[in-house]
Enzyme design. Structure first.
Site, short mmCIF file in Angstrom:
data_model
loop_
_atom_site.label_atom_id
_atom_site.label_comp_id
_atom_site.label_asym_id
_atom_site.label_seq_id
_atom_site.Cartn_x
_atom_site.Cartn_y
_atom_site.Cartn_z
CG HIS A 1 -2.20 -0.82 0.72
ND1 HIS A 1 -2.31 -2.17 0.96
CD2 HIS A 1 -3.26 -0.47 -0.05
CE1 HIS A 1 -3.41 -2.61 0.39
NE2 HIS A 1 -4.00 -1.61 -0.22
CB CYS B 1 -9.96 0.62 -9.27
SG CYS B 1 -10.44 -0.70 -8.18
C1 PEP Z 1 -6.88 -4.02 -5.65
O1 PEP Z 1 -6.84 -4.98 -4.88
O2 PEP Z 1 -6.51 -4.06 -6.83
C2 PEP Z 1 -7.40 -2.73 -5.17
C3 PEP Z 1 -7.64 -1.74 -5.98
O3 PEP Z 1 -7.58 -2.59 -3.84
P1 PEP Z 1 -6.40 -2.43 -2.76
O4 PEP Z 1 -5.12 -2.25 -3.51
O5 PEP Z 1 -6.75 -1.26 -1.93
O6 PEP Z 1 -6.46 -3.71 -2.00
#
Ligand code: PEP
Ligand code: MG
Length: 762
Positions: free
Chosen positions: A369, A682
């Site tokens: 993250h 996304c």
């Molecule tokens: C994903 O898993 O691709 C996503 C957009 O969510 P996160 O990265 O916040 O888990």
């Protein structure tokens, strides 16, 4: 063979406790002599920067002068052969072996029985452990023993490398850390600044080396140390007093004994001496503690050896106090490069963000993250740099290439001048891409794509708007939860969501409900699990806490009043039941708010994340329940390929362009089209130029990405015809390997002169 096992355990323990790698190696070579009844034991370390890369760094049995001067190339001599084959090797008569290389004056000519085992970590040869004796062949047990020890040694060497001890040893004590290190490309871009070491969970092995100059600064360190010692001593005496009721006297006496060690004596005197020499308090204290602990640890008496742990325990207590006092008064350079063992999203939020230029982290990968956030903020990041000597980097110039995953630490002037040219080019490219801001994302044959931003960290959304985003495709609400010290109230949340919905008024904003768990912990709600990514995260957590879920959805619906641009997205959907349950709660929240506001409200658009593999196979049923779906390529890749998105050890396997991931997404696109449900993407793949090409080619028309990626993605989209991208995808999807697919798309970008979008210098 109980005695060998006992010896092995003892050696491992000592290696673990050794203050530096040289002590660990010396201890091993001395103790193996007795344990294996050998005459010679030596350790070679692989220094890849040298041509004769295998350098003997410790020996017992050979002439002492040979340390540092016996050097071999991989493939040369028996030691080089072990390194080359990467497997153990035994010979009964080394002298007559064709590979044998004799070193004049080493003294090994009388010990022909040879056994060498490689020291390996993550497929890399770190060195070779060698034993030799006059007569009597080595057997399988000996080999098993030495191999086990080499595994332990590999851990110690990797660890020592990361704290700079191996570099230092190989350079013969030179404390310079000028070097180029490779990691994982975490967020693109190239920039430079001065290193600020992020010390989280500071311990005796990872305190940054810092010098202080001038009487005033030295005095400040002395005072800081004095206060820390006083605080710990008083705390210890207080603890002894309060535990007197519940613990036997001798246990309480331990606290008193600890406190007395801080009264005076060599621990204190040695530390002041070091501070007076210009070493900052934390490092001065740590060196003293490690030195004293080592004296005890090397004692043969088990009771006394155990005292080393007491000294370290005391050391940690004082160290924490010194650090916590100094963090508050920290001065930051104008351009910060954050460096550390495991930089987190919250670390990023704790610094003056406008000064942060780049991130270099020993652990983590592109899908961590913090890397995603860096990407969102346009901050280049290099993750998973396994030999990062961060403890010795404070204040050094660091150039970060987030495209190739390289960090240039304290580069020499010539190299620095060269890198500065790239940095300047990079700035110009960014400026030229911004000119696309008001142009639509449309292919050369008129295929219109919607580009949205992923957001969550900042309350200031100006950069997103300036980049030409058509809305927010993913607002990660967990981030405002993570940077607080307790759950935000419904009103707090209302303000945050209102702000973003208002800023993007007239444009869609997708607010995702809380996705904590996995690598997104809440400090005030610790969850302990063996497999957090397979555990209590995302929708599972919030459905089990309807209070938290309802408060959040209520805040969203209230914030949407009069704006009507809210879309609610549900993370980690893995079953229809979860979706049903979540929808019931959303209806309840909406009814409550409607009643309170005495106003008829429209039910918001609700969507499901497609990021757990099970959702692919129920895509029709999911689409029948929601208004849209959004593919989260980060988690989808993690779960489909069984590759932890955070683990640098398997980062090379993490590829969202893997043919299976592409085919899975294709299935989602086809299923959603059957139901007439819009699909967007996304995850990070959407903002990757090669990823965007593949996604458009499979029929995706809506991409949400980090603000920093948006201009590049737009440039790519505007440079190709959709028909071309469809044809490329047909070719790519049948390739066998993720790397082939990546190379294929890179070639297409290069052919169109767009190589500068994916690497510094074009
Ligand atoms: C994903 O898993 O691709 C996503 C957009 O969510 P996160 O990265 O916040 O888990
Ligand atoms: Mg996800």
């Amino acid at each position: 063979m109980p005695s060998l096992i006992h010896t092995l355990q003892k050696i491992i323990k000592k290696v673990d406790q050794a203050p530096d790698i040289q002590h660990a190696l010396d201890y091993i070579v001395q103790n193996l002599i007795e344990a294996l009844h050998v005459d010679i034991c030596s350790v070679f370390i692989n220094n890849e920067e040298e041509q004769e890369n295998l350098v003997m760094m410790a020996t017992h049995g050979l002439n002492e002068g040979a340390v540092g001067s016996i050097r071999l190339q991989t493939g040369k001599g028996l030691v080089g052969l072990v390194a080359q084959k990467a497997e153990p090797y035994r010979v009964d008569d080394a002298l007559s072996h064709k590979g044998f290389v004799y070193f004049e004056g080493s003294g090994e000519e009388n010990f022909p029985v040879f056994m060498g085992v490689p020291i390996i970590s993550q497929r890399k040869i770190l060195g070779v452990l060698v034993v030799q004796r006059r007569e009597g062949p080595f057997d399988n047990d000996d080999e098993a023993f030495l191999t086990t020890l080499a595994v332990q040694l590999a851990n110690a060497i990797t660890h020592a490398w990361s704290s700079g001890h191996v570099d230092q040893m190989l350079r013969g004590g030179d404390s310079s850390v000028s070097c180029t290190l490779s990691g994982i490309a975490g967020a693109p871009g190239m920039t430079m600044g001065r290193a600020v070491v992020i010390s989280q969970g500071v311990d005796l092995h990872n305190v940054a080396d810092k010098k202080v100059e001038g009487d005033e600064a030295i005095e400040r360190e002395r005072v800081s140390f004095h206060i820390a010692v006083e605080l710990v001593r008083n705390a210890l005496l207080g603890q002894a007093e309060s535990l007197r009721q519940s613990l036997p006297e001798e246990e309480c006496a331990l606290f008193v004994a600890y406190a007395q060690m801080l009264d005076n004596g060599s621990l204190i005197d040695d530390t002041y001496r070091r501070i007076n020499e210009g070493i900052w308090a934390a490092s001065a204290w740590t060196r003293t503690i490690n030195e004293h602990a080592e004296v005890f640890a090397s004692m043969d008496d088990d009771y006394l050896a155990e005292r080393a742990n007491d000294i370290r325990d005391l050391g940690r207590r004082v160290l924490q106090r010194i650090i916590s006092k100094q963090e508050g008064i920290r001065q930051y350079p104008e351009h910060i490069v954050m460096v550390g063992e495991q930089i987190s999203a919250t670390d990023l939020a704790s610094l003056p963000l406008e000064r942060v230029q780049a991130i270099v982290s020993e652990h983590g990968s592109a899908a961590s993250h913090v890397a995603i956030l860096a990407h969102a903020l346009g901050i280049p990041a290099v993750m998973g740099v396994s030999n990062l000597p961060y403890t010795r980097m404070e204040g050094l110039v660091v150039v970060v290439d987030g495209y190739s995953g390289k960090a240039y630490i304290d580069p020499k002037q010539e190299l620095l001048n060269h890198l500065k040219i790239y940095i300047e080019q990079e700035r110009k490219i960014a400026d030229s891409l911004l000119e696309l801001k008001d142009k639509p994302a449309v292919t050369t044959d008129g295929y219109r794509v919607s580009l949205y931003v992923n957001s969550g960290l900042m309350s200031d959304h100006t950069p997103s708007l300036r980049s030409g985003a058509e809305g927010v495709g993913l607002y990660r609400t967990e981030i405002p939860f993570q940077v607080r010290e307790s759950f935000p109230s419904e009103d707090d949340q209302y303000r945050i969501y209102r702000d973003v919905l208002k800023t993007f008024a007239g444009k869609p904003v997708v607010l995702r409900t809380l996705d904590v768990g996995g690598d997104k912990p809440l400090s005030y709600f610790p969850i302990r699990e063996d497999n957090p990514f397979l555990g209590w995260r995302g929708i599972r957590f919030t459905l089990d806490h309807p209070d938290i879920f309802i408060a959040q959805v209520r805040a969203m619906i209230r914030a949407n009043q009069g704006l009507e641009n809210l879309h609610i997205l549900l993370p980690m959907i893995s079953s229809i039941q979860e979706l049903d349950d979540a929808l019931i709660l959303i209806h309840r929240a909406k009814d409550e708010v409607q009643e309170e506001l005495e106003e008829t409200l429209r039910f918001p658009h609700v969507g499901a994340m497609i990021e757990v593999p099970s959702s692919i196979y129920q895509i029709d049923e999911i689409c029948q329940l929601v208004d849209f779906v959004s593919i989260g390529t980060n988690d989808l890749t993690q779960y489909l390929l069984a590759v932890d998105r955070n683990n640098e050890a398997v980062a090379e396997l993490f590829s969202s362009l893997h043919p299976s991931v592409l085919r899975a997404m294709e299935q989602v696109v086809v299923g959603a089209a059957r139901q007439g449900t819009p699909v967007s993407v996304c995850g990070e793949l959407a903002g990757d130029p090669m990823g965007a090409m593949a996604l458009l080619g499979m029929g995706i028309q809506s991409l949400s990405m980090s603000t920093g990626s948006l201009p590049r993605a737009k440039k790519v989209i505007r440079s190709f015809a959709h028909d071309e991208l469809v044809a490329y995808f047909q070719e790519a999807r049948s390739m066998l390997d993720a790397q082939d697919i990546r190379d294929f798309y890179i070639e297409k970008l290069d052919e169109r002169g767009l190589g500068y979008l994916i690497r510094a210098g074009g």
